[in-house]
Design a protein around this motif. Structure first.
Motif, PDB file in Angstrom:
ATOM      1  N   CYS A  16      -2.790   2.573  -4.822  1.00 25.59           N
ATOM      2  CA  CYS A  16      -3.358   1.922  -3.631  1.00 25.59           C
ATOM      3  C   CYS A  16      -3.090   2.688  -2.337  1.00 25.59           C
ATOM      4  CB  CYS A  16      -2.801   0.500  -3.515  1.00 25.59           C
ATOM      5  SG  CYS A  16      -3.252  -0.572  -4.886  1.00 25.59           S
ATOM      6  N   ARG A  17      -2.576   3.891  -2.419  1.00 23.57           N
ATOM      7  CA  ARG A  17      -2.146   4.600  -1.210  1.00 23.57           C
ATOM      8  C   ARG A  17      -3.261   4.885  -0.216  1.00 23.57           C
ATOM      9  NH1 ARG A  17      -0.863  10.194  -4.202  1.00 23.57           N
ATOM     10  NH2 ARG A  17      -3.010  10.948  -4.256  1.00 23.57           N
ATOM     11  N   ILE A  46       0.839  -1.206   0.000  1.00 24.62           N
ATOM     12  CA  ILE A  46       0.000   0.000   0.000  1.00 24.62           C
ATOM     13  C   ILE A  46       0.875   1.256   0.000  1.00 24.62           C
ATOM     14  CG2 ILE A  46      -1.641   1.343   1.391  1.00 24.62           C
ATOM     15  CD1 ILE A  46      -2.927  -1.398   2.152  1.00 24.62           C
ATOM     16  N   ARG A  47       1.956   1.257   0.792  1.00 30.30           N
ATOM     17  CA  ARG A  47       2.870   2.414   0.836  1.00 30.30           C
ATOM     18  C   ARG A  47       3.593   2.627  -0.496  1.00 30.30           C
ATOM     19  NH1 ARG A  47       4.113   0.340   5.873  1.00 30.30           N
ATOM     20  NH2 ARG A  47       5.980  -0.636   5.043  1.00 30.30           N
ATOM     21  N   SER A  48       3.917   1.535  -1.176  1.00 26.26           N
ATOM     22  CA  SER A  48       4.731   1.641  -2.390  1.00 26.26           C
ATOM     23  C   SER A  48       3.911   1.815  -3.671  1.00 26.26           C
ATOM     24  CB  SER A  48       5.624   0.410  -2.529  1.00 26.26           C
ATOM     25  OG  SER A  48       4.841  -0.734  -2.799  1.00 26.26           O
ATOM     26  N   SER A  49       2.601   1.627  -3.609  1.00 25.02           N
ATOM     27  CA  SER A  49       1.761   1.719  -4.802  1.00 25.02           C
ATOM     28  C   SER A  49       0.978   3.024  -4.810  1.00 25.02           C
ATOM     29  CB  SER A  49       0.780   0.536  -4.837  1.00 25.02           C
ATOM     30  OG  SER A  49      -0.143   0.688  -5.885  1.00 25.02           O
ATOM     31  N   GLU A  50       1.223   3.841  -5.826  1.00 20.45           N
ATOM     32  CA  GLU A  50       0.534   5.126  -5.942  1.00 20.45           C
ATOM     33  C   GLU A  50      -0.982   4.946  -6.001  1.00 20.45           C
ATOM     34  OE1 GLU A  50      -0.005   9.164  -6.039  1.00 20.45           O
ATOM     35  OE2 GLU A  50       1.882   8.112  -5.702  1.00 20.45           O
TER      36      GLU A  50
END
Length: 146
Positions: A116-117, A110-114
């Protein structure tokens, strides 16, 4: 549908009564002779149950997993998280639907996917989970998770 009697700790029983929502529990398979209790599939509940089984040593001590036929060696502090893999509990991204084996791994996604933020983690219950369902003044073990 046949109803089963499940042994759960009093805190789990009261949480189901109080919140009015079903909880999913899993049969304990710790040690050579399992205790027969059913435990909620969260790291907090599993950690508390491990303390009841008196798994010795500090959190950074290496130990063998006491679950059924598992022979993995890991740090005692990671045991609760590891046992969730035995239960089949996983985490799913609410935006893209990707399923990860652990909540911390999904949070990294979630942190690394724009895209899915703003996602949250949905629980994917393990196949051997059983629903504890509040029914008026009692709690009933209804059926296995499909």
């Amino acid at each position: 549908m046949a109803l089963n009697v499940l042994n759960v700790d009093p805190q789990t029983f009261h949480r189901v009564e109080r919140c009015g929502h079903p909880l999913v529990v899993y049969e304990c398979k710790l040690g050579a002779v399992p205790c027969g209790m059913f435990v909620e599939g969260t790291t907090t509940a599993v950690s508390a149950h491990l303390r009841e089984h008196s798994i010795p040593g500090p959190d950074n001590a290496s130990t063998s997993c006491p679950w059924a036929s598992c022979s993995k060696t890991l740090k005692r502090g990671a045991m609760s998280r590891h046992i969730l893999t035995h239960l089949g509990v996983k985490a799913c991204c609410s935006v893209c639907g990707v399923v990860k084996c652990r909540l911390d791994v999904l949070r990294a996604h979630i942190r690394s996917s724009e895209s899915c933020r703003f996602a949250h983690a949905d629980v994917v219950y393990g196949p051997e989970g059983r629903f504890l369902v509040p029914t008026g003044r009692t709690v009933t073990a209804a059926h296995q998770v499909q």
